[in-house]
Design an enzyme around this catalytic site. Structure first.
Site, mmCIF file in Angstrom:
data_model
loop_
_atom_site.group_PDB
_atom_site.id
_atom_site.type_symbol
_atom_site.label_atom_id
_atom_site.label_comp_id
_atom_site.label_asym_id
_atom_site.label_seq_id
_atom_site.Cartn_x
_atom_site.Cartn_y
_atom_site.Cartn_z
ATOM 1 N N ASP A 60 43.850 39.408 40.343
ATOM 2 C CA ASP A 60 43.654 38.527 41.730
ATOM 3 C C ASP A 60 42.758 37.377 41.378
ATOM 4 O OD1 ASP A 60 45.061 38.340 44.507
ATOM 5 O OD2 ASP A 60 43.105 37.944 45.100
ATOM 6 N N GLU A 108 40.572 52.493 26.336
ATOM 7 C CA GLU A 108 39.470 54.405 25.791
ATOM 8 C C GLU A 108 41.417 54.890 25.958
ATOM 9 O OE1 GLU A 108 36.759 55.464 28.308
ATOM 10 O OE2 GLU A 108 35.560 53.249 27.677
HETATM 11 C C1 GLC Z 1 46.125 35.631 45.043
HETATM 12 C C2 GLC Z 1 47.295 36.001 45.949
HETATM 13 C C3 GLC Z 1 47.004 35.629 47.158
HETATM 14 C C4 GLC Z 1 45.916 35.892 47.987
HETATM 15 C C5 GLC Z 1 45.078 35.271 46.790
HETATM 16 C C6 GLC Z 1 43.085 35.740 47.935
HETATM 17 O O1 GLC Z 1 46.314 34.442 45.288
HETATM 18 O O2 GLC Z 1 48.029 36.229 45.316
HETATM 19 O O3 GLC Z 1 48.173 36.248 47.844
HETATM 20 O O4 GLC Z 1 45.723 35.073 49.165
HETATM 21 O O5 GLC Z 1 44.583 36.115 46.234
HETATM 22 O O6 GLC Z 1 43.508 37.200 47.227
#
Ligand code: GLC
Length: 565
Positions: free
Chosen positions: A220, A271
């Site tokens: 993310d 790993e």
């Molecule tokens: C990313 C995710 C989104 C979230 C953001 C903060 O963009 O896809 O859904 O709100 O990160 O974590």
């Protein structure tokens, strides 16, 4: 001039390379299938649909976060990275789900959220209870405020979800105190990636899920982890525009140092046998994407270019060529995506009316339309779906991985109209009047044409489903050879049979609005972005997104043709 099909190493057969040309299906767990009637989807719900996923023909599933969370941001506010939200199940349920998926040959990708924890995470609670300057506070980005009594935020930076990026805390002695930084909601305090403890803890988390059977990770906001908090920012508008920077010098996004983190992760991934895979969510300048996708880094990065493009032959061709060349140069494989849990569904985007500065059927994110009330009557749903199927069939023929979002295989439209009191997305609450939020693509799936939640569960759903969801139900479509679901099933099955080396050769086409390419083995792909029918190459039509008559492909359609000899 047609470009010959270049020969590239055939990597499809090697398990360690399974991800290079995979079809990955994104599950938003809370909205997929509810096994216990609490209105929220759960892990047992996913396990109960393994046969569905197998019949669909996907190679992997990516699960959006299922960790304990107050759901301030749909689960991207994680309380505990090494556990399952009790409302979604238990670690044993995860094991059972992973085993069931693996048993039918489907890999499991979990979502890692390293930029921020939730404000309920044990570390953040400890930071709040600890004094200024303590080790516990140094895991996050705490600063003193400005003004006589520190009553002003340390700077004017704003958060992605609207409003200030700083929140003031109350010190353990009850006095107003320091401020902490949050790029997203205030319930998502940013971690300080200059702190070795943060590195160690994430390595532990990656190992935890890898040992438990995760085959890969979706990372993310992978481009946000390293920051220069003391930088002067030219303008607040530039603060959220990582894509405009190509020198690694933006204070918040895509800084060069971030790659030391992924080199560390890569060593851990390697790993394992097969090595764990990863895909970066990095909304960066296209020229800098390859850095995330390098074999020494995460291996793949989402390419959102097609998602952002108009339904336009020239734009598609340029994007495809550029991304394939980039992937080849770095040894990565490309990724393609039209829909996910953050954007308006592509079957709706492609059917949007003219106006609001948007070209007809533009791939623009559709947020204007949502703001204007998201009236379904304004969407040409039929045209949207026709174009979406054409675009998807084109995507599924490209070398690289295709990422699909739950519900697109049903041709599901965005739910535009959701009552204020039913909305959940923090962008709606923090940014009212500027963004409506992403709830409309997160409405639980319809499995049956009737029932309190169209078969999603036995007792309603956490986001209301509109009556027209009945028409899109899985059971209805599964029984109909002409349905969107049947089309996706055929396309994914054929893709498996046809897939070979990661090569693509452009063919001359008679019309500017038509793209024509060939993959090894005589697999021809013709996509007609215009409205007039075009003559297909002679051969066997394997699949088309609209009916081919007299050897002609109708407008806004794609066909796969096997040309022998
Ligand atoms: C990313 C995710 C989104 C979230 C953001 C903060 O963009 O896809 O859904 O709100 O990160 O974590």
């Amino acid at each position: 001039m047609s470009t010959p099909v270049e020969s590239a190493p055939d990597t499809t057969a090697q398990d360690a390379h399974w991800w290079r040309q995979a079809a990955v299906y994104q599950i938003y767990p809370r909205s997929f299938s509810d096994s216990n009637g609490d209105g929220l989807g759960d892990l047992k719900g996913i396990t109960s649909k393994v046969q569905y996923l197998k019949d669909l023909g996907v190679d992997a599933v990516w699960l959006s976060p299922f960790y304990p969370s107050a759901l301030a941001d749909g689960g991207y506010d994680v309380d505990d990275y090494r556990n399952v939200d009790p409302r979604l199940g238990t670690l044993e349920d995860f094991d059972e789900m992973a085993a069931a998926l693996h048993a039918v040959g489907i890999k499991v990708i979990v979502d890692i959220v390293p930029n921020h924890t939730s404000n309920r995470h044990a570390w953040f609670q400890e930071a709040l209870a600890s004094p200024k300057g303590s080790a516990a506070r140094r895991r996050y980005i705490f600063r003193d405020g400005l003004g006589e009594n520190g009553e002003l935020p340390p700077n004017e930076w704003t958060s992605i979800f609207g409003g200030p990026a700083w929140e003031r805390v109350t010190e353990p002695d009850g006095t107003p105190g320091q401020w902490y930084f949050h790029l997203f909601a205030k319930e998502q305090p940013d971690l300080d990636w200059d702190n070795p403890e943060v590195h160690e803890d994430f390595l532990r988390t990656l190992r935890f899920w890898s040992d438990r059977g995760a085959d890969g990770f979706r990372v993310d906001v992978a481009h946000a982890l390293k920051k220069d908090m003391d930088a002067e920012v030219e303008s607040l508008e530039l603060l959220h525009r990582a894509d405009l920077f190509r020198n690694g010098e933006h204070p918040l996004w895509d800084r060069d140092e971030v790659h030391t983190i992924y080199a560390e992760w890569r060593r851990l991934f390697n790993e394992y046998n097969p090595p764990r895979t990863a895909v970066a969510e990095a909304w960066v300048h296209a020229d800098r994407r390859a850095r995330y996708a390098s074999p020494e880094g995460l291996g793949q990065a989402f390419n959102f270019d097609l998602l952002k493009a108009d339904f336009d032959a020239e734009q598609f061709r340029t994007i495809i060529s550029k991304n394939l060349a980039e992937a080849a140069a770095t040894g990565a494989s490309s990724t393609w995506v039209f829909s996910n849990h953050d954007v308006v569904r592509h079957a709706t985007r492609y059917g949007l009316p003219k106006g609001s500065g948007r070209e007809e059927g533009a791939g623009a994110d559709g947020k204007d339309w949502l703001l204007e009330g998201g009236d379904p009557a304004q969407v040409d749903a039929e045209r949207g779906l026709r174009r979406a199927k054409a675009a998807t069939l084109l995507m599924l023929a490209l070398p690289g991985s295709a990422y699909l979002y739950q519900g697109e295989e049903l041709g599901l439209q965005e739910v535009g109209q959701i009552a204020d009191e039913d909305r959940q997305d923090p962008t709606f609450f923090r940014n009212k009047g500027v963004e409506v939020g992403r709830d409309g693509c997160r409405v639980p799936l319809p499995w049956e044409p009737q029932g309190s939640s169209f078969g999603f569960g036995s007792n309603g759903s956490h986001l209301p489903q509109p009556a027209w969801f009945a028409d899109y139900a899985v059971s209805v479509q599964a029984a109909d050879a002409g349905s969107t679901l049947s089309f996706y099933r055929r396309a994914l099955k054929l893709r498996h049979e046809l897939q070979a080396a990661e090569a693509l050769g452009w063919q001359d086409s008679v019309d500017d609005e038509v793209l024509h390419f060939v993959r090894p083995g005589g697999w021809h792909v013709v996509a007609n972005f215009g409205t007039a029918p075009v003559v297909l190459p002679e051969g066997e039509v394997l699949l088309a997104s609209a009916e081919v008559e007299g050897g002609k492909l109708p407008g806004e359609a794609t066909a796969w043709v096997r040309v022998t000899g």
